[in-house]
Design a protein around this motif. Structure first.
Motif, PDB file in Angstrom:
ATOM      1  N   LEU A  64      34.045  -3.157 -35.549  1.00 59.47           N
ATOM      2  CA  LEU A  64      33.138  -4.077 -36.228  1.00 59.47           C
ATOM      3  C   LEU A  64      33.011  -3.752 -37.712  1.00 59.47           C
ATOM      4  O   LEU A  64      32.490  -4.565 -38.485  1.00 59.47           O
ATOM      5  N   GLY A  66      35.736  -3.330 -39.359  1.00 56.75           N
ATOM      6  CA  GLY A  66      36.962  -3.922 -39.886  1.00 56.75           C
ATOM      7  C   GLY A  66      38.163  -3.008 -39.911  1.00 56.75           C
ATOM      8  O   GLY A  66      39.162  -3.324 -40.564  1.00 56.75           O
ATOM      9  N   TRP A  79      40.813 -12.580 -38.231  1.00 56.28           N
ATOM     10  CA  TRP A  79      40.044 -11.524 -37.557  1.00 56.28           C
ATOM     11  C   TRP A  79      38.647 -11.359 -38.144  1.00 56.28           C
ATOM     12  O   TRP A  79      37.702 -11.020 -37.430  1.00 56.28           O
ATOM     13  N   LYS A  80      38.490 -11.625 -39.428  1.00 52.29           N
ATOM     14  CA  LYS A  80      37.166 -11.480 -40.045  1.00 52.29           C
ATOM     15  C   LYS A  80      36.182 -12.506 -39.500  1.00 52.29           C
ATOM     16  O   LYS A  80      34.982 -12.230 -39.397  1.00 52.29           O
ATOM     17  N   GLN A  83      34.985 -10.935 -36.381  1.00 54.26           N
ATOM     18  CA  GLN A  83      34.167  -9.761 -36.705  1.00 54.26           C
ATOM     19  C   GLN A  83      32.776 -10.165 -37.187  1.00 54.26           C
ATOM     20  O   GLN A  83      31.757  -9.656 -36.704  1.00 54.26           O
TER      21      GLN A  83
END
Length: 209
Positions: A64, A66, A79-80, A83
């Motif tokens: 979490l 990154g 992916w962000k 997240q």
């Protein structure tokens, strides 16, 4: 004996196959993720993967914060988005990000998606929306997460949508119902109907389907 991770991998692989079969995403578009229970990590499909051809090695493990910690070295460019959504929604355990045709058509027409059936109301009920931002950008990740604070589905203008759930199965059900609701809305608009909707007095009172 399978582990939680193995089970989640199998669920993501199955979800990817179903979503492509139902036409909610094409080729290597879209991405899926799931939290790893009891950790600060999540699994997300790797960049360039086809959702109907997923194998266990096609998943990246990201924290979490990154940081990539295991699996495929190239997590999805989005992916962000996953997240940031997990950070603001600790109750969410899976995010399904797709490019469904009717969701985008209705949004481009400037019309709200109408949740006209019992299933639509139960599984989705409302949807957030964010304006267009470049794929993989900080802006789209932050905007989608902000919209997710109040909704379990988010439309990303000229791009796609995200559906959230406390399980992979629930995120998948919400994605399917969101597209079906958009399809029904589009058909109503085609015949000139701009008012038909679920009975207002029953909204928010659906117990189970």
């Amino acid at each position: 004996m399978t582990t939680d991770r193995d089970d989640l991998v199998d669920q993501l692989i199955d979800a990817g196959r179903q979503l492509v079969e139902r036409g909610l995403v094409q080729a290597s578009g879209g991405n899926l993720s799931a939290r790893l229970p009891g950790t600060d990590r999540f699994l997300v499909t790797a960049s360039g993967t086809w959702l109907d051809r997923l194998e266990p090695g096609d998943l990246s493990e990201v924290t979490l914060d990154g940081d990539h910690v295991a699996g495929d070295q190239r997590p999805s460019v989005e992916w962000k988005l996953h997240q940031r959504t997990y950070l603001v929604r600790p109750d969410v355990a899976s995010v399904v990000h797709l490019h469904p045709q009717h969701v985008l058509l209705v949004d481009m027409l400037g019309a709200p998606i109408r949740f006209t059936t019992l299933d639509h109301q139960f599984y989705v009920g409302s949807v957030g929306r964010v304006p267009f931002h470049p794929s993989g950008s900080e802006e789209i990740a932050d905007a989608a997460a902000e919209a997710a604070r109040g909704h379990n589905a988010v439309v990303l203008a000229h791009h796609g949508c995200s559906a959230l759930g406390d399980t992979v199965s629930m995120a998948l059900r919400r994605a399917l119902n969101l597209e079906e609701a958009a399809m029904m809305t589009y058909r109503l608009l085609v015949v000139g109907d701009t008012t038909s909707d679920f009975p207002r007095e029953w909204r928010g009172r659906i117990i189970e389907v």
